[in-house]
Design a protein around this motif. Structure first.
Motif, PDB file in Angstrom:
ATOM      1  N   ALA A  22       0.835  -1.198   0.000  1.00  9.92           N
ATOM      2  CA  ALA A  22       0.000   0.000   0.000  1.00  9.92           C
ATOM      3  C   ALA A  22       0.873   1.253   0.000  1.00  9.92           C
ATOM      4  O   ALA A  22       0.604   2.216  -0.731  1.00  9.92           O
ATOM      5  CB  ALA A  22      -0.936  -0.010   1.204  1.00  9.92           C
ATOM      6  N   ARG A  23       1.926   1.238   0.804  1.00  8.30           N
ATOM      7  CA  ARG A  23       2.841   2.388   0.820  1.00  8.30           C
ATOM      8  C   ARG A  23       3.567   2.517  -0.515  1.00  8.30           C
ATOM      9  O   ARG A  23       3.748   3.636  -1.040  1.00  8.30           O
ATOM     10  CB  ARG A  23       3.833   2.259   1.978  1.00  8.30           C
ATOM     11  N   ALA A  24       3.968   1.382  -1.094  1.00  7.77           N
ATOM     12  CA  ALA A  24       4.667   1.416  -2.383  1.00  7.77           C
ATOM     13  C   ALA A  24       3.768   1.950  -3.486  1.00  7.77           C
ATOM     14  O   ALA A  24       4.221   2.697  -4.370  1.00  7.77           O
ATOM     15  CB  ALA A  24       5.170   0.014  -2.735  1.00  7.77           C
ATOM     16  N   LEU A  25       2.488   1.587  -3.464  1.00  8.99           N
ATOM     17  CA  LEU A  25       1.553   2.103  -4.462  1.00  8.99           C
ATOM     18  C   LEU A  25       1.385   3.609  -4.287  1.00  8.99           C
ATOM     19  O   LEU A  25       1.366   4.366  -5.277  1.00  8.99           O
ATOM     20  CB  LEU A  25       0.198   1.400  -4.349  1.00  8.99           C
ATOM     21  N   ALA A  26       1.266   4.064  -3.054  1.00 10.06           N
ATOM     22  CA  ALA A  26       1.164   5.508  -2.804  1.00 10.06           C
ATOM     23  C   ALA A  26       2.391   6.235  -3.338  1.00 10.06           C
ATOM     24  O   ALA A  26       2.285   7.294  -3.971  1.00 10.06           O
ATOM     25  CB  ALA A  26       0.992   5.773  -1.313  1.00 10.06           C
ATOM     26  N   GLN A  27       3.567   5.669  -3.114  1.00  8.06           N
ATOM     27  CA  GLN A  27       4.807   6.293  -3.580  1.00  8.06           C
ATOM     28  C   GLN A  27       4.852   6.351  -5.106  1.00  8.06           C
ATOM     29  O   GLN A  27       5.259   7.366  -5.690  1.00  8.06           O
ATOM     30  CB  GLN A  27       6.006   5.531  -3.020  1.00  8.06           C
ATOM     31  N   ALA A  28       4.432   5.270  -5.761  1.00  8.78           N
ATOM     32  CA  ALA A  28       4.424   5.240  -7.225  1.00  8.78           C
ATOM     33  C   ALA A  28       3.414   6.234  -7.784  1.00  8.78           C
ATOM     34  O   ALA A  28       3.671   6.893  -8.804  1.00  8.78           O
ATOM     35  CB  ALA A  28       4.118   3.827  -7.718  1.00  8.78           C
ATOM     36  N   MET A  29       2.261   6.362  -7.137  1.00  5.13           N
ATOM     37  CA  MET A  29       1.257   7.333  -7.579  1.00  5.13           C
ATOM     38  C   MET A  29       1.754   8.760  -7.378  1.00  5.13           C
ATOM     39  O   MET A  29       1.606   9.616  -8.262  1.00  5.13           O
ATOM     40  CB  MET A  29      -0.054   7.108  -6.829  1.00  5.13           C
ATOM     41  N   ALA A  30       2.349   9.036  -6.226  1.00  8.05           N
ATOM     42  CA  ALA A  30       2.841  10.382  -5.949  1.00  8.05           C
ATOM     43  C   ALA A  30       3.941  10.767  -6.941  1.00  8.05           C
ATOM     44  O   ALA A  30       4.006  11.919  -7.379  1.00  8.05           O
ATOM     45  CB  ALA A  30       3.354  10.458  -4.512  1.00  8.05           C
ATOM     46  N   ALA A  31       4.782   9.807  -7.297  1.00 10.01           N
ATOM     47  CA  ALA A  31       5.852  10.083  -8.252  1.00 10.01           C
ATOM     48  C   ALA A  31       5.297  10.466  -9.620  1.00 10.01           C
ATOM     49  O   ALA A  31       5.952  11.196 -10.378  1.00 10.01           O
ATOM     50  CB  ALA A  31       6.763   8.864  -8.376  1.00 10.01           C
ATOM     51  N   ARG A  32       4.100   9.983  -9.940  1.00  9.12           N
ATOM     52  CA  ARG A  32       3.438  10.315 -11.210  1.00  9.12           C
ATOM     53  C   ARG A  32       2.455  11.473 -11.071  1.00  9.12           C
ATOM     54  O   ARG A  32       1.728  11.780 -12.004  1.00  9.12           O
ATOM     55  CB  ARG A  32       2.680   9.075 -11.735  1.00  9.12           C
ATOM     56  N   ASN A  33       2.425  12.071  -9.897  1.00  8.62           N
ATOM     57  CA  ASN A  33       1.505  13.177  -9.615  1.00  8.62           C
ATOM     58  C   ASN A  33       0.049  12.763  -9.798  1.00  8.62           C
ATOM     59  O   ASN A  33      -0.781  13.543 -10.270  1.00  8.62           O
ATOM     60  CB  ASN A  33       1.821  14.402 -10.478  1.00  8.62           C
ATOM     61  N   LEU A  34      -0.258  11.533  -9.410  1.00  9.11           N
ATOM     62  CA  LEU A  34      -1.627  11.029  -9.465  1.00  9.11           C
ATOM     63  C   LEU A  34      -2.288  11.202  -8.101  1.00  9.11           C
ATOM     64  O   LEU A  34      -1.702  10.867  -7.065  1.00  9.11           O
ATOM     65  CB  LEU A  34      -1.638   9.543  -9.840  1.00  9.11           C
ATOM     66  N   GLU A  52       0.220   7.533   3.674  1.00 16.10           N
ATOM     67  CA  GLU A  52       1.468   7.629   2.913  1.00 16.10           C
ATOM     68  C   GLU A  52       1.357   8.688   1.820  1.00 16.10           C
ATOM     69  O   GLU A  52       2.297   9.459   1.591  1.00 16.10           O
ATOM     70  CB  GLU A  52       1.833   6.271   2.312  1.00 16.10           C
ATOM     71  N   MET A  53       0.217   8.741   1.148  1.00 16.78           N
ATOM     72  CA  MET A  53       0.014   9.778   0.136  1.00 16.78           C
ATOM     73  C   MET A  53       0.085  11.171   0.768  1.00 16.78           C
ATOM     74  O   MET A  53       0.716  12.080   0.216  1.00 16.78           O
ATOM     75  CB  MET A  53      -1.342   9.588  -0.551  1.00 16.78           C
ATOM     76  N   LEU A  54      -0.546  11.353   1.906  1.00 14.56           N
ATOM     77  CA  LEU A  54      -0.510  12.647   2.586  1.00 14.56           C
ATOM     78  C   LEU A  54       0.906  12.989   3.030  1.00 14.56           C
ATOM     79  O   LEU A  54       1.343  14.148   2.914  1.00 14.56           O
ATOM     80  CB  LEU A  54      -1.454  12.633   3.785  1.00 14.56           C
ATOM     81  N   ARG A  55       1.642  12.005   3.523  1.00  9.92           N
ATOM     82  CA  ARG A  55       3.027  12.239   3.945  1.00  9.92           C
ATOM     83  C   ARG A  55       3.877  12.740   2.788  1.00  9.92           C
ATOM     84  O   ARG A  55       4.776  13.573   2.970  1.00  9.92           O
ATOM     85  CB  ARG A  55       3.610  10.941   4.520  1.00  9.92           C
ATOM     86  N   LEU A  56       3.571  12.235   1.581  1.00  7.03           N
ATOM     87  CA  LEU A  56       4.332  12.609   0.392  1.00  7.03           C
ATOM     88  C   LEU A  56       3.825  13.894  -0.259  1.00  7.03           C
ATOM     89  O   LEU A  56       4.341  14.310  -1.296  1.00  7.03           O
ATOM     90  CB  LEU A  56       4.282  11.463  -0.615  1.00  7.03           C
TER      91      LEU A  56
END
Length: 198
Positions: A22-34, A52-56
């Motif tokens: 779940a954290r890895a998916l959030a990181q991958a989404m944030a990296a793509r600005n999704l 995780e999304m909020l943290r990023l």
């Protein structure tokens, strides 16, 4: 794509790699600005991916029925929160706010949401990509069962292919981003079958 709806468990499951995924998916989404659209909870994998999304610094929109918010399972720190009447309104709004859908490991509710989006897609009610994050083979049985439905002529191969699956978030997001919708043949095939078996 600008936003992804993620369906996932309100529990953590019994393996730590579910939360890690779940954290890895959030990181991958944030990296793509999704942006993340999800069910608005602060429990289980739902809470993990949202936090995780909020943290990023990502944008997180939650959609939650009032009855669940009142039971204090609703996340209080999201970018946007929509409190709705019931589960039907929740699912419709989540679909409307999203450009694609991903199911992570979860329970009956996660499966119900996933299959509703697959059903809507094969009927051309929406033309958005759908995938499952197959963490450590979690969805292997479901993938196999879909093939059984194809083998028994209850589902066409192109309809089963609507459910993309990958083990890693980056690979799954890449497939969703590159997906090209095809015109559904579901209704045409049903009418053709009716002519054969009146």
């Amino acid at each position: 794509m600008k936003s992804i709806c993620v369906y996932c468990g309100s529990s953590f499951g019994n393996q730590p790699h579910y939360a890690e995924a779940a954290r890895a998916l959030a990181q991958a989404m944030a990296a793509r600005n999704l942006a993340l659209v999800y069910g608005g909870g602060n429990v289980g994998l739902m809470g993990v991916i949202a936090n995780e999304m909020l943290r990023l610094g990502g944008t997180v929109t939650g959609v939650i029925p009032k009855a669940l918010m009142d039971k204090e399972v609703g996340h209080r720190g999201l970018t946007h929160t929509h409190i709705v009447k019931d589960m039907h309104e929740r699912k419709a709004m989540m679909a409307e706010l999203s450009d694609g859908f991903i199911a992570m490991p979860g329970g009956i509710g996660t499966l119900e949401e996933l299959f509703e989006m697959l059903t809507w897609s094969q009927l051309d009610f929406h033309r958005k990509p759908i995938g499952v994050l197959n963490v450590d083979g979690f969805y292997a049985g479901l993938i196999g069962f879909l093939q059984q439905l194809v083998d028994n002529d209850f589902v066409k191969a192109d309809q089963a292919a609507l459910m993309m699956h990958e083990a890693e978030p980056d690979a799954l997001l890449a497939r969703l981003e590159n997906w090209v919708p095809q015109k559904s043949t579901k209704l045409r095939d049903a009418l053709a079958a009716q002519a054969l078996f009146p």
